[in-house]
Structures are given as structure tokens and as C-alpha cells.
Design an enzyme around this catalytic site. Sequence first.
Site, PDB file in Angstrom:
ATOM      1  CE  LYS A 224       3.316   0.375   5.575  1.00 13.03           C
ATOM      2  NZ  LYS A 224       2.250   0.345   4.571  1.00 13.03           N
TER       3      LYS A 224
ATOM      4  NE  ARG B  78       5.049  -8.137  10.203  1.00 11.91           N
ATOM      5  CZ  ARG B  78       3.850  -7.612   9.890  1.00 11.91           C
ATOM      6  NH1 ARG B  78       2.784  -7.991  10.557  1.00 11.91           N
ATOM      7  NH2 ARG B  78       3.752  -6.711   8.952  1.00 11.91           N
TER       8      ARG B  78
ATOM      9  CD  GLU C  87      -2.541   1.529   2.529  1.00 13.53           C
ATOM     10  OE1 GLU C  87      -2.073   1.052   3.587  1.00 13.53           O
ATOM     11  OE2 GLU C  87      -3.539   2.267   2.495  1.00 13.53           O
TER      12      GLU C  87
END
Length: 567
Positions: free
Chosen positions: A276, A266, A41
Site C-alpha cells: 500500500k 499473499r 481496512e
Amino acid sequence: MGENQIRNEEKRSLNFIEEIIEEDIRTGKNESRVHTRFPPEPNGYLHIGHAKSICLNFGLGKKYNGKTNLRFDDTNPVKEDIEYVDSIMEDVKWLGFDWEDRLFYASDYFEQLYEYALILIRKGKAFVCDMNAEEIAETRGTPTRPGIESPYRNRTIEENFELFSQMRAGFFPDGTRVLRAKIGMNSPNMHMRDPVLYRILHATHHRTGDKWCIYPMYDFAHGQSDSIERITHSICTLEFEVHRPLYDWFIREIGIYAPRQIEFARLNLSYTVMSKRKLLELVRDGYVNGWDDPRMPTVCGLRRRGYTPESIRNFADIIGVAKRDNVIDVSLLEFCIREDLNKRANRIMAVLNPLKVIIDNYPEGLVEEMESMNNPENESQGKRKVPFSKVLFIEQEDFMENPPGKFFRLAPGREVRLRSAYIIRCENFVKDPETEKITEIHCTYDPLTKSGMPESGRKVKGTLHWVSAMHALKAEVRLYERLFTKENPDDMPEGQTYKDCLNPNSLKLVTGLVEPSALSAKVSDKYQFERIGYFSVDKDSSAKNLVFNRVVSLKDSWAKIEKIKET
RNA sequence: UGACCCAUGGUGUAAUGGCAGCACAAGAGAUUUUGGUUCUCUCGGUCUAGGUUCGAAUCCUGGUGGGUCAACCA
């Protein structure tokens, strides 16, 4: 094609994703095609965790003679920006990957996605709901308790068509209506409880402008986008595992091509944060100097720090891929960059904490050009000349008035070798009577021990790096350490946050002295400062003001000995 | 008191019913004009209890521990 080569290829174990792919190839699924994608994104900068995913997806494409798309999942115009699109493309390219002509955006599919929504409405599988966000949340239930059906759930198909087209036409303000799937409110999987498909957002999209005022949710866009692109293996992180039944439901109900989703764990790195939100806070609140601060685990941060794409790709390869939660030791990342730079970086000499050395018996005004190997690991990198003269600088740490047993460096009466130059002996030293600091060392040199001469083979315990006082260049040197003092900043005691374990010494600025050959250093050039570490020329650097970032220090077994003594 | 996922040295990852291996880290030594590099060696592991089997890290069951999921975020 030699037999040896075949033998070398043999038996490198596959990770679980490669096993799945090879099985699919073997059984002829998708005509044995392999097509992956990296779907970020554009709402932030890429970090080392994304790099793992990029290496995985593009690596698989390459390994199986397939293709890999770059697709921006840009379904939320209020958070996304072209700035991020550009930085992401730059980072993927820098890492060494090529999406060729396959650059896509979920927003390319908005019209198609709208058609898919219409299909669901026509089948009675979607409805327009007039509840607001809060009401929807309240009626969703909890993982252990079923939700409550929306009172708008049983609108007629015609009514839903009418309302949905009015939503698209901009009749309603933000947040007043949504399109929802009609699946049921009892599933133990929260994502299956009549999830929202479309919301009203009167916002300008960075690509479609003001064309749309309704936007698909990620869940309604992601799987179908993969389907449209005929992705064979949709590789994503573990948290999307619970979304998979929903993606499958969409694909089945709409009746389109079904990619296979595979989830992996991850990346987590010790002594850093990866979310983030936290990264954003570090930047916004000034704990670091921007997204590309060399202490950040962002791809641009690592690049500025001096990490090479090769080292990051190798890191991604070494850490492997699996489904269990993991925390990779940063020392593995450091190992990867040392290994790479050891082979490639030219060596130069730099003194970060200067101590003046005067060679008493060296002729005043004489300058000799000492020949030095650029890289003892690789002779083809050639040699350079380093000027030597009567007054030099060495590191403060390389002299001790009263050395302990294992100290191999300079001390009163002791001999050491100066790298690529002479063996010198310390005759005496000058100490500031007030501060007790040693300010100057007087040595004699042995003219027969010049590098290359027969006598130079004489055994001495230590070799020091040095610079000639009259030739040395000043340089700003930025010494970086890990940003956090705790192995897992996400796991802090009650009442504390990751900000409470920020390392106050994560950046130390020093003015160093480097040998004159550094004058030709260009931005992002990598050097090994002999006996100190690997350094990369920062983008702030100029011929007038050289700036070096420490990528990573050399391994230092002397520091280890000293550390043990302390404790 | 739900569903789903996961569990191998300090860390990460192999072994696909048949000798638990590799890398990093840690420790010891050799070599070295970088206390770097290189080389050799050492330390150290199958969460637990049952079951299946000639044989289980691997298959089955229970337990324990960890993770994920309740944005009109992705």
C-alpha cells in the site's frame, strides 16, 4: 443428471484450505456451516492481491453453500475514509461477488468490544498503563530478550475500571494512557507481551463520528468481530500467523465463540509492487496518473486497463492457494485476459504507425464495403462492413525495402493479402531523400482475389490489416507496458529503491487510425485490433476523441524472431 | 543469536506411504485470410544428510536456505 457430468466433477484436487473446510464439514463442526468474510481496512484501494483474497473467501462461501460477509475493519479513524469504503464495495461488486445483506463494520461492534474489555479488567486480565508509546516500545524487549513489566501493571481492578471509563469519557489527551492486556512480558511471541488493547484518539470516525475517543487496536477487534459474526473460517495472510495465539487468548478469556483462523501466502506479481505504501507513493508523487492508472495493479487500474472480472477470477483460481512465498509471473495474468478476450472481443482494424498505400489500378472514387467477421472464434458475433478505397494505410512495420528471409509481409515485388479484401502487389515506393524514410507505397490489386471469390484462396505468405484513408477515424491510443523493468522491484541493489527501476516506456501515446465501425465504441468496450492486441475504450473517450487503452498485446512470434536476431 | 511458518521443473500448483502430473513460460512442428487462435511434440523438478519402511516428494531427526514477528497501523 448424466453420468458424464458426475464423472466430470470428479477429482479436482483441493487446496489446503478446502481440505480443512471439508474435514470440518465431515465432522460436523459448527453444524457443518461455512461462513467466511473479507475484512479490508478502508484506508486505500484494493489491488490484485486483495482480489485473490476476495475470490478465495467469496469462492469458498459459494462452493460450500455458505455465506461470506464484507466487513470493514475500521478501527483507526485517522487513516480511514468513506471514499475507500465506497471504492472497495464497487470493486468487490465488479469482481462479481455479493455480500447480500451482510455488510458490516468493526465500528458496529465498538460497544460490544468495550464490554469485552471490561470483562478482561474484571478478571484482572487487563490494566490501564500510563506509559507513552516510546516507553512501551522500550520495555517490550526484543524477540530474543524478554520485556519489562509496566509499573502500572498491578493497579487494582477498581482503579482500572475507573481509569478506563475516564479514558472513554475523554478525561485524557491522546497518547497519555492505554488499556493493555495482562499476559506477561516473557513470551517469545512479541504480540503476547501485554499488548495494547485500546488507545486514546480524539478523532472523528467516518461512521461513529465523535461518539468515541478511545479506539480498539486491530488485534483486539479483528478476532472478536469474526466471533460476533460467527465466522467459521477466518482466512488471512501469513503475517497474521503470529497473532493467532493472541486472538485465541482473547476468545478464551472473554469466553466467546471461536472461529478457526487459517493463513495463506499473499500474492506477489513479477514486475510490480503490491505494498500500500509504495502504491500510494506512485500516485502521490505522480509516477502514475491516479489509483486507477491502467499501469497500477489496483482493481480499479486493472478495470480501466481493460481486464475483465472473469479473467481476474480465473487468474485467482489458476494461481492456487498455499503457504509458501510465491511470485506469480505477470505473463500468467496476461494469459488469462488474452484467453478471455480472444473468445469475446470483436475484431476491428487499426493502424498505429501509418504508411500510405496507393492502389494504382483501383478506380478513383470507388468505395467497396468489405464484409468481415467480428470474431472468427465465434460466428454468432456476426459480421460488419469495412470500407475499402484507392488510398489506404498499413503499418510501417509491415513494409521493408530489403526484407530478411523470414519476413512474410510487403516488400518490393511481393504479394500480400489485405485482410478481408484483396491481394495486392508492391510495385514501387517513394522515399524521402533526406530522411531515408519511406513515405508512400504503390501497389496493384488483383480484382479476382476479393475476399470470398474463388481466386481469393490463392496462397500468399502474409495478411496485413489496413484502413481506408478517407474513412479512417483518428484515435488516441495508449500503449502500456509493465511499470517496472525489474522482475522484483522490492529487491534492488544497495542504495536503490523500486523507483530506480520504473519503466520509462510504461506509457506511450500514439495517434492511430481505426476503421469507422469504431465510432460506436462505448466506454470499457473491448476490441481486438487485428494483429496488434486487445484494447479497451477508456473513460476519457468520446465520439469526438476516441481513446483506447492497450490491455495486452497479441502474442507475437515475429517480434520474438527479431529479438533473437538482435542479441 | 528466540519463536513461528515454509521448501517439488524458470514460475505457480498437484500427487495425502505405491507410475512425480497440470498450467504458464521457453523451444520445435502442423493448421491458419490475424506471424493471433487451435493442435501435436520437446525441454525441465522433489534443498541437503541420515533414519523408518518391501517401498518416501510424502513420516522422523539434524543441517541448509527463505519468510514473518519488536506501531498507541491494519
